[in-house]
Scaffold this active site. Structure first.
Site, PDB file in Angstrom:
ATOM      1  N   LYS A 172       2.111   9.632   6.636  1.00 16.21           N
ATOM      2  CA  LYS A 172       1.934   8.851   5.411  1.00 16.21           C
ATOM      3  C   LYS A 172       0.490   8.375   5.365  1.00 16.21           C
ATOM      4  O   LYS A 172      -0.075   8.002   6.400  1.00 16.21           O
ATOM      5  CB  LYS A 172       2.881   7.649   5.387  1.00 16.21           C
ATOM      6  CG  LYS A 172       2.671   6.764   4.161  1.00 16.21           C
ATOM      7  CD  LYS A 172       3.707   5.665   4.049  1.00 16.21           C
ATOM      8  CE  LYS A 172       3.415   4.445   4.863  1.00 16.21           C
ATOM      9  NZ  LYS A 172       2.103   3.793   4.597  1.00 16.21           N
ATOM     10  N   GLU A 207       4.265   0.277  -3.331  1.00 13.07           N
ATOM     11  CA  GLU A 207       4.310  -1.077  -2.755  1.00 13.07           C
ATOM     12  C   GLU A 207       3.742  -2.109  -3.726  1.00 13.07           C
ATOM     13  O   GLU A 207       2.678  -1.898  -4.334  1.00 13.07           O
ATOM     14  CB  GLU A 207       3.502  -1.096  -1.441  1.00 13.07           C
ATOM     15  CG  GLU A 207       3.467  -2.481  -0.797  1.00 13.07           C
ATOM     16  CD  GLU A 207       3.019  -2.488   0.657  1.00 13.07           C
ATOM     17  OE1 GLU A 207       2.821  -1.404   1.241  1.00 13.07           O
ATOM     18  OE2 GLU A 207       2.876  -3.593   1.209  1.00 13.07           O
TER      19      GLU A 207
END
Ligand code: KIV
Length: 271
Positions: free
Chosen positions: A117, A186
């Site tokens: 990631k 996020e």
């Protein structure tokens, strides 16, 4: 007992298509990974949040690739059926494409990760393409990206105004076009989490991005209440481990000081 099937990139794409929520949780060590995997988590992320959750750093910025390889390797020893994703720490992929490929390779080859990631949208396009060329699946991460803390001016919800929201939507589409298999979103308003999720065909996994993402991720220490002083809005407490640990340490200290432990039940006998 039959083992559950191994979770792969394909499994996660299928889950989005079938409307099945993806459950992702961070882990940084072997026992936690074993327990999470037995519970049936779909994706284990060895996040650079290890820096704050475990290593005592104030931010994720000091975390090194060596620390990430070390913790990823510990988690990989649990041989999870969950997909194992290793997080690329700050400055392991920003300086050059060749650094990025080499460091992604370390997480896979030395750490045992099955995907990596990394944070960022458009500016990460060459890096993402090069890592994919090395046959390593890439999970994107947009919105409140903690490694850009100083540029963002703090941990602030992103995409609140329409222009910023449109930009994040474009970034998500670009990550999909680059070949990312999944995107972490996020710290954005839930409406934007929903808009992005409906606009891309790859799964979105939210953290502070509302209920409409294809999946959810949370830092394991946060949901277990290891440090309950850290209580942002997006964290739901499922346990109070910090309090239980403090109570246990307190009881142990009192037992030893007052001569209750060890007693003969916890001692060996010569007979
Ligand atoms: O480092 C981490 O744990 C993360 C998740 C919070 C998405 O990036």
């Amino acid at each position: 007992m039959t083992q559950r099937p191994k979770i792969t990139v394909q499994t996660l794409l299928d889950m989005k298509r079938r409307g099945r929520k993806i459950v992702m949780l961070t882990a940084y060590d072997y026992p936690t990974a074993l327990i999470e995997d037995r519970a049936g988590v779909d994706v284990i992320l060895v996040g650079d949040s290890v820096g704050m959750a475990v290593l005592g750093y104030e931010t994720t910025i000091p975390v090194t690739i060596e620390e990430m390889v070390h913790h990823t390797r510990a988690v990989a020893r649990a041989r999870p059926r969950a997909m194992l994703v290793g997080d690329m720490p700050f400055m392991s992929y920003q300086a050059s494409v060749s650094d990025a490929v080499r460091n992604a390779g370390r997480l896979v080859k030395e750490g045992g990760a099955e995907a990596v990631k990394l944070e960022g949208g458009k500016r990460m396009e060459p890096v993402i393409r090069a890592i994919l060329d090395a046959a390593i699946p890439v999970m994107g991460h947009i919105g409140l990206t903690p490694q850009s803390l100083h540029q963002l001016g703090g941990y602030r919800v992103q995409g609140r105004d329409p222009a910023a929201a449109d930009l994040l939507l474009e970034e998500a589409k670009l990550l999909e076009a680059c070949g990312c298999f999944c995107i972490v979103i996020e710290g954005v308003p839930w409406q934007l989490g929903q808009r992005i999720t409906e606009a891309v065909s790859i799964p979105t996994v939210g953290i502070g991005a509302g209920p409409h993402c294809d999946g959810q991720v949370i830092v394991v220490n946060d949901m277990l209440g290891v440090n309950e002083e850290f209580a942002p809005r997006f964290v739901k407490l499922y346990a109070h481990l910090g309090k239980q640990m403090a109570d246990a340490f307190d009881a142990y200290i009192r037992d030893v000081r007052e001569g209750r432990f060890p007693d003969l039940d916890h001692s060996y006998s010569a007979e």
